[in-house]
Design a protein around this motif. Structure first.
Motif, PDB file in Angstrom:
ATOM      1  N   UNK A 188      -4.909   6.647   4.714  1.00  0.00           N
ATOM      2  CA  UNK A 188      -5.276   7.761   3.840  1.00  0.00           C
ATOM      3  C   UNK A 188      -4.048   8.291   3.101  1.00  0.00           C
ATOM      4  N   UNK A 189      -2.920   8.369   3.795  1.00  0.00           N
ATOM      5  CA  UNK A 189      -1.740   8.933   3.125  1.00  0.00           C
ATOM      6  C   UNK A 189      -1.185   7.954   2.088  1.00  0.00           C
ATOM      7  N   UNK A 190      -1.368   6.642   2.287  1.00  0.00           N
ATOM      8  CA  UNK A 190      -0.928   5.676   1.273  1.00  0.00           C
ATOM      9  C   UNK A 190      -1.748   5.827  -0.001  1.00  0.00           C
ATOM     10  N   UNK A 191      -3.032   6.206   0.178  1.00  0.00           N
ATOM     11  CA  UNK A 191      -3.879   6.388  -1.002  1.00  0.00           C
ATOM     12  C   UNK A 191      -3.765   7.803  -1.541  1.00  0.00           C
ATOM     13  N   UNK A 192      -3.067   8.673  -0.804  1.00  0.00           N
ATOM     14  CA  UNK A 192      -2.882  10.041  -1.256  1.00  0.00           C
ATOM     15  C   UNK A 192      -1.441  10.267  -1.637  1.00  0.00           C
ATOM     16  N   UNK A 211       1.105   7.416  -2.373  1.00  0.00           N
ATOM     17  CA  UNK A 211       0.764   6.642  -3.565  1.00  0.00           C
ATOM     18  C   UNK A 211       1.280   5.205  -3.497  1.00  0.00           C
ATOM     19  N   UNK A 212       1.010   4.561  -2.387  1.00  0.00           N
ATOM     20  CA  UNK A 212       1.341   3.150  -2.273  1.00  0.00           C
ATOM     21  C   UNK A 212       0.063   2.403  -1.927  1.00  0.00           C
ATOM     22  N   UNK A 213      -0.790   2.237  -2.950  1.00  0.00           N
ATOM     23  CA  UNK A 213      -2.077   1.601  -2.729  1.00  0.00           C
ATOM     24  C   UNK A 213      -1.951   0.189  -2.177  1.00  0.00           C
ATOM     25  N   UNK A 214      -1.024  -0.638  -2.672  1.00  0.00           N
ATOM     26  CA  UNK A 214      -0.923  -2.001  -2.134  1.00  0.00           C
ATOM     27  C   UNK A 214      -0.685  -2.019  -0.618  1.00  0.00           C
ATOM     28  N   UNK A 215       0.237  -1.164  -0.143  1.00  0.00           N
ATOM     29  CA  UNK A 215       0.492  -1.126   1.297  1.00  0.00           C
ATOM     30  C   UNK A 215      -0.735  -0.606   2.036  1.00  0.00           C
TER      31      UNK A 215
END
Lengths: 279, 289
Positions: free
Chosen positions: B247-251, B254-258
């Motif tokens: 969730x935090x990568x998509x928030x 901001x590291x959507x690939x990871x």
């Protein structure tokens, strides 16, 4: 008979042991029931507590928190949003899910195995996966995040629930019914509405109620797909970030009351099913 | 079943909405997720690429590896704990309760909470275990504690208790279903042949209930593995689970690939467990057939 005889011929000592055993079973089961219901009882009780703190013992009773709820515009809006989302998502998922279940039960087509796997995947898959994959889809297509996006996300995640329940009922329904209807000249549409749907009615209603409940309570998908609008669980979630308030307990109590109504409704539906079986 | 043209039309009408829906909203999104997992982050955004850096990072960076192993550990404890509570309960209902009405009431009692909001059920534990919560003030009022203790909340134990509480119905249901199907004559025969009750349990009842235990275990494990609400509510700084990190990568991060790569690792683990459990059930079925 034999066991009864064996029991009555046992000695006093094993009766005594049996008593201990029965007692420990009872205590264990009561402890489990306490574990299950104490938290809910706490939630309900503290919604009437007249102090802000959640300490034991409670200081006094009040209805203030309920009154506060009725004046909380954000909360009321979130509630309406949730009803809108849950009703739309449930309708959509039934409209897609019932044909999907019929297709899985009655038709053979290329890719059926993949179709079945894909549609049932969200049962096992964490909701967050549906949430982020749809987030990526909507963003790639340039769509804005909104309650409509949430509806599509819920409908997709809940498809597996509807298909499982309706498919299970279809499996118990003899195919000869629909075949007879077709032989007598009914069209597919007529057969569906006059024969199939009435026979799977309770499964459809049950699936719809479950889908509604799950959608009304959904967070992982909503979290990624909602724009500025909040659903009720998202509103509660964001309030919890700021700390505990007795208002949450009051909303919680209302939700518990609503759930009890739904539980009784589902039990009544079940009774309706057994009755029609006897007729 | 020679299909006249109207029959074919009906088939198309029934088939196309679900096929189209699953293609657009499931097949395509999962595929894009897969593609994204090979992209690379170029701060502050990310760009198309084909490289395994994200996966490499998950394996080599202890931060991600620790979260994964912690999530596995917690899911295991929750499933085991739920089983230890659920099995005796289901056993009691099937073998000890004589009245079928009482059995139904007790069964409903454990399944009914599923209809009550998951978020609220998890939240109540926050109010119970917190420093200003009920457990603390109760222990103080009876004199066990002199001042509120913070040991109850914001740790892994609080998370495990909360998740057991939330997911226990999923454990009781399948175990109850298998226990109910065990013919009473089987255990009676074993008893009549002079086998003790304890040995009957271990030699007859328990082996026959394994498919239910496996089904409940799988369900509870997968639900816990993907949970990101309990860590947020009652978990502490050492309580982050994979879903929180995704969730935090998509928030914020901001590291959507990871995030996508982590999601695929999560998917892989969950699907592996489901497949193993399916094989297991099939094995059980083969035995009885």
């Amino acid at each position: 008979m034999t066991t009864q005889f064996a029991k009555s011929s046992r000695t006093g000592r094993s009766n005594w042991l049996g008593g201990i055993e029965r007692l420990s079973w009872m205590l264990g089961i009561l402890a489990i029931l306490g574990f299950l219901y104490l938290p809910i009882a706490v939630l309900v009780a503290y919604s009437f507590n007249d102090s802000r703190s959640l300490t034991w013992p409670m200081s006094g009773l009040t209805l203030d928190w309920y009154q506060k709820l009725s004046q909380n515009d954000q909360l009321i809006q979130a509630f309406y949003n949730s009803v809108y989302v849950a009703v739309s998502a449930t309708s959509l998922t039934l409209i897609i899910g019932i044909p999907a279940a019929i297709a899985l039960d009655r038709f053979d087509f290329p890719g059926k195995g993949l179709f079945r796997k894909l549609i049932l995947l969200p049962i096992a898959l964490p909701g967050i996966i549906t949430g982020i994959s749809m987030l990526i889809l909507f963003r790639s297509l340039g769509f804005n995040l909104s309650l409509q996006a949430v509806i599509v996300g819920h409908a997709t995640a809940l498809l597996s629930v509807v298909v499982t329940l309706v498919y299970a009922r279809l499996q118990r329904l003899p195919a000869s019914l629909a075949e007879a209807s077709a032989d007598l000249g009914a069209s597919g549409l007529q057969t569906f509405f006059l024969i199939t749907l009435p026979n799977i009615r309770t499964a459809v209603i049950g699936a719809g109620m479950l889908a509604f409940t799950l959608s009304f309570d959904e967070i992982p998908v909503t979290f990624f797909l909602t724009g500025r609008d909040n659903t009720l669980p998202m509103y509660i979630w964001s309030t919890l970030r700021r700390g505990l308030t007795p208002e949450i307990n009051a909303i919680g109590t209302l939700i518990v009351a609503m759930s009890i109504v739904l539980i009784f409704a589902s039990v009544l539906l079940l009774r309706d099913k057994t009755k029609s079986k006897n007729v | 079943m020679s299909a006249p043209s109207s029959g074919r039309l009906w088939r198309v009408a029934v088939l196309s909405p679900p096929l189209l829906w699953t293609f657009v909203f499931m097949f395509i999104p999962y595929s894009i997720l897969f593609v994204y997992s090979f992209w690379e982050q170029v701060y502050p955004t990310f760009q198309p690429a084909f490289q395994f850096g994200n996966y490499l990072q998950i394996i080599t960076d202890p931060q991600y590896f620790n979260v994964l192993s912690r999530t596995l550990k917690i899911a295991l404890f929750v499933s085991l704990g739920a089983m230890l509570v659920a099995f005796p309960y289901a056993y009691f209902l099937v073998f000890k309760v004589k009245s079928s009405a009482l059995r139904q009431v007790l069964y409903m009692a454990v399944v009914a909470p599923l209809w009550v909001s998951y978020l609220l059920r998890a939240y109540t534990w926050k109010t119970i275990l917190g420093t200003t919560g009920i457990l603390n003030s109760f222990l103080m009022s009876i004199g066990v504690l002199s001042e509120p203790s913070s040991v109850f909340l914001y740790n892994q134990t609080a998370m495990i208790v909360t998740l057991i509480y939330v997911f226990i119905p999923f454990m009781v249901m399948p175990i109850y279903a298998v226990l109910e199907k065990i013919p009473k004559s089987l255990t009676e025969a074993s008893n009549d042949l002079g086998v003790g009750r304890l040995r009957t349990f271990f030699l007859v009842t328990l082996p026959l209930s394994i498919p239910g235990i496996v089904a409940g275990f799988t369900m509870t494990f997968c639900l816990t593995f993907g949970d990101f609400i309990a860590p947020f509510l009652v978990g502490g700084p050492d309580g982050l689970m994979v879903a929180n990190v995704i969730a935090s990568q998509f928030g914020a991060a901001l590291n959507w690939p990871l995030g996508a790569a982590l999601a695929l690792v999560m998917m892989l683990i969950v699907l592996t467990i489901v497949t193993i459990s399916d094989r297991f059930e099939q094995l059980g079925k083969g035995k009885f057939a």
